[in-house]
Design a protein around this motif. Sequence first.
Motif, PDB file in Angstrom:
ATOM      1  N   ARG A 223       0.586  -1.344   0.013  1.00 57.71           N
ATOM      2  CA  ARG A 223      -0.379   0.059   0.011  1.00 57.71           C
ATOM      3  C   ARG A 223       0.427   1.801  -0.168  1.00 57.71           C
ATOM      4  O   ARG A 223       0.852   2.200   0.320  1.00 57.71           O
ATOM      5  CB  ARG A 223      -1.013   0.250   0.719  1.00 57.71           C
ATOM      6  N   ALA A 241      -4.421   3.888  -0.256  1.00 59.93           N
ATOM      7  CA  ALA A 241      -5.231   3.045   0.465  1.00 59.93           C
ATOM      8  C   ALA A 241      -5.179   1.670   0.412  1.00 59.93           C
ATOM      9  O   ALA A 241      -5.288   0.768   0.885  1.00 59.93           O
ATOM     10  CB  ALA A 241      -6.269   3.815   0.064  1.00 59.93           C
ATOM     11  N   THR A 242      -4.723   1.470  -0.691  1.00 60.03           N
ATOM     12  CA  THR A 242      -5.165   0.171  -0.825  1.00 60.03           C
ATOM     13  C   THR A 242      -3.819  -1.230  -1.366  1.00 60.03           C
ATOM     14  O   THR A 242      -2.454  -0.199  -2.241  1.00 60.03           O
ATOM     15  CB  THR A 242      -5.804  -0.796  -1.818  1.00 60.03           C
ATOM     16  N   PRO A 243      -3.595  -1.851  -1.740  1.00 60.12           N
ATOM     17  CA  PRO A 243      -2.167  -2.211  -2.134  1.00 60.12           C
ATOM     18  C   PRO A 243      -2.583  -2.329  -3.933  1.00 60.12           C
ATOM     19  O   PRO A 243      -3.709  -1.888  -4.177  1.00 60.12           O
ATOM     20  CB  PRO A 243      -2.790  -4.077  -2.494  1.00 60.12           C
ATOM     21  N   ASP A 270      -5.441   3.111  -7.351  1.00 59.21           N
ATOM     22  CA  ASP A 270      -5.781   1.386  -6.613  1.00 59.21           C
ATOM     23  C   ASP A 270      -6.574   1.525  -6.772  1.00 59.21           C
ATOM     24  O   ASP A 270      -7.557   1.580  -7.495  1.00 59.21           O
ATOM     25  CB  ASP A 270      -5.623   2.565  -4.910  1.00 59.21           C
ATOM     26  N   LEU A 271      -6.871   0.144  -5.921  1.00 56.13           N
ATOM     27  CA  LEU A 271      -8.029  -1.165  -5.844  1.00 56.13           C
ATOM     28  C   LEU A 271      -9.714   0.034  -4.667  1.00 56.13           C
ATOM     29  O   LEU A 271     -10.164  -1.243  -5.460  1.00 56.13           O
ATOM     30  CB  LEU A 271      -7.806  -2.040  -4.876  1.00 56.13           C
ATOM     31  N   GLN A 272      -9.074   0.670  -4.365  1.00 57.67           N
ATOM     32  CA  GLN A 272     -10.812   1.835  -4.128  1.00 57.67           C
ATOM     33  C   GLN A 272     -11.040   2.683  -4.890  1.00 57.67           C
ATOM     34  O   GLN A 272     -12.104   2.931  -5.341  1.00 57.67           O
ATOM     35  CB  GLN A 272      -9.653   2.128  -2.573  1.00 57.67           C
ATOM     36  N   ASN A 274      -9.641   5.342  -6.607  1.00 60.65           N
ATOM     37  CA  ASN A 274      -8.438   6.633  -6.551  1.00 60.65           C
ATOM     38  C   ASN A 274      -7.628   7.032  -7.519  1.00 60.65           C
ATOM     39  O   ASN A 274      -6.432   6.223  -7.837  1.00 60.65           O
ATOM     40  CB  ASN A 274      -8.496   6.775  -4.888  1.00 60.65           C
ATOM     41  N   ASN A 289     -12.180  10.543  -7.492  1.00 64.26           N
ATOM     42  CA  ASN A 289     -12.082   8.648  -6.890  1.00 64.26           C
ATOM     43  C   ASN A 289     -13.355   8.495  -8.109  1.00 64.26           C
ATOM     44  O   ASN A 289     -14.394   9.112  -8.457  1.00 64.26           O
ATOM     45  CB  ASN A 289     -13.028   9.479  -5.722  1.00 64.26           C
ATOM     46  N   GLU A 293     -12.652  -0.461  -9.021  1.00 67.17           N
ATOM     47  CA  GLU A 293     -11.020  -0.237  -9.296  1.00 67.17           C
ATOM     48  C   GLU A 293     -10.521  -0.308 -10.390  1.00 67.17           C
ATOM     49  O   GLU A 293     -10.928   0.312 -11.226  1.00 67.17           O
ATOM     50  CB  GLU A 293     -10.310  -2.416  -9.176  1.00 67.17           C
ATOM     51  N   ARG A 295      -6.713  -0.893 -11.809  1.00 65.41           N
ATOM     52  CA  ARG A 295      -5.426  -2.020 -12.647  1.00 65.41           C
ATOM     53  C   ARG A 295      -4.753  -1.305 -13.306  1.00 65.41           C
ATOM     54  O   ARG A 295      -3.889  -3.265 -14.059  1.00 65.41           O
ATOM     55  CB  ARG A 295      -6.829  -3.473 -12.793  1.00 65.41           C
TER      56      ARG A 295
END
Length: 531
Positions: A223, A241-243, A270-272, A274, A289, A293, A295
Motif C-alpha cells: 500500500r 489506501a490499498t495494495p 488503487d483498488l478503491q 482513486n 475517485n 478498481e 488496475r
Amino acid sequence: LTMNLPIQKLWPLALVVLLSGETLCWPAGESICNSPELGTLVTGDSTAPYNTIVLPQFANPQDGFYTGYKITITSGTGRYSAVCTTGQTNCAVQSIILNYVGATRTATVAFSGPTANGDGYSLARGCYDEQYAGVGNRVTGGTGTGAGSKNVTQRWRILVNNGEIVGRPATTEEGGVVVGTSQGTVAKFNSTGQQLWSVYCGSVMSGPTVGPDGTIYVASGTRSVWALTGDGAVKWTSAMATPLVAPVTYQELAFNYDDVEVPEGLLVGDLQGNLTKLNLDGSVAWVFNTGGELRAGASVLRDGKVVFGSLDGNLYCLFGNNGSLAWSYLAGQEIASRPLVQDVSIVFGTRQNQNRPGRLVALTMAGLFRWEINLTSSVESEPIEIPSSSVVYASSNDGKIWAIRPDGTLLWRYVTGGAGGVCGNLDKLSDPQAAPSSVAQCTPAELRVQGATSPTLCGDSIVTTSQNKYVYGLGPRDGELRWKFATARRIRSPARCWEQTDAFGTRSATVFTGSNDRYLYALDLPAPRST
C-alpha cells in the motif's frame, strides 16, 4: 471413395483459415476435443474454386489455437474424406473461413473439387495440446507459422530470487534493467547481467518506472509508492489506501492550451478507485475517485490532461494540474487496459462480459466515439502503435496479438497458444487447463493473468510474450513469425526493448523479459530488416 473411419483418424496436417484468411497449422496427430457435428451441404458448387457455404448457424464456435475446425465430406462425391495441406494433389479442402456477423455464424469452405447439394459433412473441433504450445497462426498464411526464419541470441539470463517477475522490466539510460517480483524484491542489473543491488519493497505486480533523473518508482502491495535512487537507496515512500497492482506513470511538465502550467508528478491508481497524483517529493497533489478498481496505468496527453480506465466501465480524462474532470466516456464494460494516446485518437481495451466480447475502442481527444472492433477475449494489455502507419497492436487474454488499421478494421492477428486465467477471461472459469488456480477468488499473483502480454516494438519486430513460455517476434505488416524463444515456464512479464546505435551507425536491439522460471532474460534480436 467414402471413408467411414472414426473422425480422429481423419486428421493429417491441415491448413485452416480463420477470420478473413488467418492460417492455422495443426501438427500431425492432433486430437479432437468434441464429437463431430453431422449434416448435409446446403449448396453444392461445381465450378472452381468450389466455394460452398456448408454450415449456416453452426453451433457454439470457439476459435483459437486449441479449438480450430476440421471439415470432412462423408458422402456424395466420395472424394472429400479428409482435410489436407494446401499444395497437395487432390486436396479435399483448401481452406475454411469462419464468419461472425452478430449472432449469425457460418463457415465458408473452399474445396479442391466440385460438391453437390446434399453431400454429407462432419465438423469437428480440435483441442489444445501442451506439446504443441508455441505453434502459432497468423492471418496471411505461408511462412511464419513455424519456428520463424530468424534466430535470437540469449545474451544472458540471471536468477532473480523471491518470486515471479510479472511486470514489464524498466531500462535505464546506461542500459541497466530494473525488475520487481511478486514476493517483493526490486533488483537492478547492468547490461552484462550482473546484479547491482536489491531492495525489499513488498509485492510488485507491475513494472517499475524510471524518471528522467534516474529515480526508480515502484507501486507496491504494501500500500505504498516507493522512490529509489539509481543506487538502490530509498528516497521516500508514500502511503496509499490499498495494495497497488497498476504501475506508476511519470507525468512530465506540460502546458495546456491556455498556457497554464501542469507540474511534473506521479500518477498511480488503487483498488478503491482513486487516481492519485503525487508530487516528486511523495506528497499528494490531488486525488480523483471513480466507482471501480484501477488496475492499469494512466496516460498523459500533450496538454497535460490525464486519461485512464476504471472497472466502473468509464474512461476518464482529467485536467492534470488540479485533477478535475474534463470528460468521461462510458464504455459499458470494465476497463483494465492502459490507454494508448495517438496523434488524434485515444485507444483502449475492454474486458469481455456476459453480453459482449472484449473490444478495442478509439475516441477523439475530446472523448467522442471514433471506432471500435470486437475481439475474442478481454483486452487488459496496453495497446501500442507504429506512428508512421498509425496501426494499433494489442493482445487479448486468449493469447492473440491483433493489428488494427487506423480505421478500426483488422489488418492481421496472430495466435500464440497461451491462454489467460480466471481473472479476466470468463471463458476460462470452468477450464482447469487454463485457469491459474482451482479457486474462484483470484489471488494477488493472478490479478493480471493474460494469455499474451502487452506488445512492444523492438528493432523491426512486434515483440510479445505468452503464457505458453515463448517470446515472439512478429512482422508489423503481416504478422509473419520472424523468431521465437522458449523459456522454461509461463511468461506474464511484458517485454522491454533497449535499442542503441554504435559509433559506426550499426543498430542493435535487446529484449528483456522475466519468466515464471524466475530468470530474467536478455535476448539480442536479429539484424533489422525492412518492415
